[in-house]
Write a protein that holds these residues in place. Sequence first.
Motif, PDB file in Angstrom:
ATOM      1  N   ALA A  74       0.814  -1.220   0.000  1.00  0.00           N
ATOM      2  CA  ALA A  74       0.000   0.000   0.000  1.00  0.00           C
ATOM      3  C   ALA A  74       0.847   1.269   0.000  1.00  0.00           C
ATOM      4  O   ALA A  74       0.378   2.335  -0.389  1.00  0.00           O
ATOM      5  CB  ALA A  74      -0.937  -0.001   1.206  1.00  0.00           C
ATOM      6  N   MET A  75       2.094   1.167   0.462  1.00  0.00           N
ATOM      7  CA  MET A  75       2.994   2.328   0.462  1.00  0.00           C
ATOM      8  C   MET A  75       3.903   2.332  -0.763  1.00  0.00           C
ATOM      9  O   MET A  75       4.746   3.209  -0.917  1.00  0.00           O
ATOM     10  CB  MET A  75       3.883   2.318   1.710  1.00  0.00           C
ATOM     11  CG  MET A  75       3.161   2.405   3.027  1.00  0.00           C
ATOM     12  SD  MET A  75       2.312   3.968   3.327  1.00  0.00           S
ATOM     13  CE  MET A  75       3.685   5.119   3.468  1.00  0.00           C
ATOM     14  N   GLY A  76       3.785   1.300  -1.595  1.00  0.00           N
ATOM     15  CA  GLY A  76       4.674   1.181  -2.746  1.00  0.00           C
ATOM     16  C   GLY A  76       6.061   0.685  -2.372  1.00  0.00           C
ATOM     17  O   GLY A  76       7.015   0.842  -3.134  1.00  0.00           O
ATOM     18  N   ALA A  77       6.187   0.064  -1.195  1.00  0.00           N
ATOM     19  CA  ALA A  77       7.513  -0.342  -0.707  1.00  0.00           C
ATOM     20  C   ALA A  77       7.884  -1.744  -1.194  1.00  0.00           C
ATOM     21  O   ALA A  77       7.049  -2.633  -1.245  1.00  0.00           O
ATOM     22  CB  ALA A  77       7.540  -0.310   0.822  1.00  0.00           C
ATOM     23  N   ARG A  78       9.129  -1.896  -1.511  1.00  0.00           N
ATOM     24  CA  ARG A  78       9.679  -3.216  -1.869  1.00  0.00           C
ATOM     25  C   ARG A  78      10.136  -3.896  -0.588  1.00  0.00           C
ATOM     26  O   ARG A  78      10.900  -3.308   0.194  1.00  0.00           O
ATOM     27  CB  ARG A  78      10.871  -3.028  -2.810  1.00  0.00           C
ATOM     28  CG  ARG A  78      11.491  -4.323  -3.328  1.00  0.00           C
ATOM     29  CD  ARG A  78      12.599  -4.024  -4.323  1.00  0.00           C
ATOM     30  NE  ARG A  78      13.817  -3.532  -3.664  1.00  0.00           N
ATOM     31  CZ  ARG A  78      14.731  -4.318  -3.091  1.00  0.00           C
ATOM     32  NH1 ARG A  78      14.587  -5.630  -3.090  1.00  0.00           N
ATOM     33  NH2 ARG A  78      15.802  -3.791  -2.524  1.00  0.00           N
ATOM     34  N   PRO A  79       9.709  -5.145  -0.314  1.00  0.00           N
ATOM     35  CA  PRO A  79      10.097  -5.816   0.928  1.00  0.00           C
ATOM     36  C   PRO A  79      11.617  -6.013   1.035  1.00  0.00           C
ATOM     37  O   PRO A  79      12.263  -6.368   0.044  1.00  0.00           O
ATOM     38  CB  PRO A  79       9.405  -7.178   0.844  1.00  0.00           C
ATOM     39  CG  PRO A  79       8.322  -7.023  -0.162  1.00  0.00           C
ATOM     40  CD  PRO A  79       8.793  -5.976  -1.131  1.00  0.00           C
ATOM     41  N   LEU A  80      12.151  -5.773   2.242  1.00  0.00           N
ATOM     42  CA  LEU A  80      13.562  -6.077   2.521  1.00  0.00           C
ATOM     43  C   LEU A  80      13.675  -7.267   3.459  1.00  0.00           C
ATOM     44  O   LEU A  80      14.599  -8.074   3.345  1.00  0.00           O
ATOM     45  CB  LEU A  80      14.239  -4.871   3.181  1.00  0.00           C
ATOM     46  CG  LEU A  80      14.412  -3.617   2.331  1.00  0.00           C
ATOM     47  CD1 LEU A  80      14.933  -2.472   3.191  1.00  0.00           C
ATOM     48  CD2 LEU A  80      15.357  -3.887   1.167  1.00  0.00           C
ATOM     49  N   GLY A  81      12.746  -7.377   4.405  1.00  0.00           N
ATOM     50  CA  GLY A  81      12.799  -8.482   5.352  1.00  0.00           C
ATOM     51  C   GLY A  81      11.735  -8.308   6.421  1.00  0.00           C
ATOM     52  O   GLY A  81      11.037  -7.296   6.460  1.00  0.00           O
ATOM     53  N   CYS A  82      11.629  -9.314   7.281  1.00  0.00           N
ATOM     54  CA  CYS A  82      10.634  -9.240   8.347  1.00  0.00           C
ATOM     55  C   CYS A  82      11.188  -9.880   9.607  1.00  0.00           C
ATOM     56  O   CYS A  82      12.137 -10.675   9.553  1.00  0.00           O
ATOM     57  CB  CYS A  82       9.338  -9.927   7.925  1.00  0.00           C
ATOM     58  SG  CYS A  82       9.526 -11.657   7.488  1.00  0.00           S
TER      59      CYS A  82
END
Length: 319
Positions: A74-82
Amino acid sequence: MAGEFDLIARHFKWPAPEGVLGVGDDCALLPVSPGHRLAVTTDLLIEGRHFLPDVDPEALGHKALAVNISDLAAMGARPLGCVLGISVPLADHDWLERFARGFRALADASGCPLVGGDTTRSMHGVAISVTAIGEVPLASALTRSGACGGDDIWVTGTLGAPHVALELLQGRLSASAEVLDALRPALERPDPPVSFGTALCGIAHSAIDISDGLLQDLGHILDSSACGAQLQYDALPVHPRLGLFAPEIVQHAALNGGDVYQLCFTAAPSARDSLVALAREHGVRVTRVGHIDQTRRLQVVGCPVPVGPDGMGGFDHFG
Ligand code: ADP
Ligand code: MG
């Protein structure tokens, strides 16, 4: 908790991708691209409140991550990790293995590796907290406040199925086992459009993920952007298997049903063709459902059943 390290090693220590320092140190280390900002989101899932004790652990693992990936999208962010905080009453390895399998399948598919967490014993039931971290270009992060008068309103995926599946599972509606089987994946395996969300940076003006129902979540965009909207009921991408339910049930599910974890976003009409092409490229269904106006009201045109004066009524935790 006794055996904490064994438990982590057995279920949650997966090889980190190139350039990432993952599970096993005091902190994870993640690379961030120049000109980007970290996008950080967290969700807490409590047994009895957000899931039932007999939930399929693999589906729960999937969903615990999906609800966070959806916020990144929803923020246009590419995942880096969790990171995963998990509290369990006992080390049930079969349960943990299935939970980890569901979590990991989505982590791999969405490029969001598990890089750390915390594990404790609980007194009552299971609690899960996932924090997802992504990166987004500083200049084009999607927010709730960027909608402009005249923007088209778009929705990804379909609406209504998770709500009706939950009603069926909790016995408030009834249908054949075959219908439940068709609707259940939408509730238990939400599939947020993460790469498409990233691609919307620089195209969409505003975005939100649909967790509490389209009207309520679009309402947040309208509040933040100080504008209004008109939705075309007939245009809504209602899940095809809802056709056999009564119109008021379908309408409520489409407008107010939560747990969708798809995107509602706005963009200029000039972007229509490129959005359709982009969606096709990412294998995502997009539907234009209305437009932003300057009325400060949210109207739904063409409803089969009259909408109450407030027009709203999605799920509100504190309502
Ligand atoms: P610390 O005491 O420094 O907080 P812990 O002993 O809690 O570290 O955890 C050891 C390592 O295992 C850390 O790298 C931590 O991030 C990781 N970890 C603990 N629990 C989990 C989990 N549920 N999932 C993934 N990694 C975890
Ligand atoms: Mg610890």
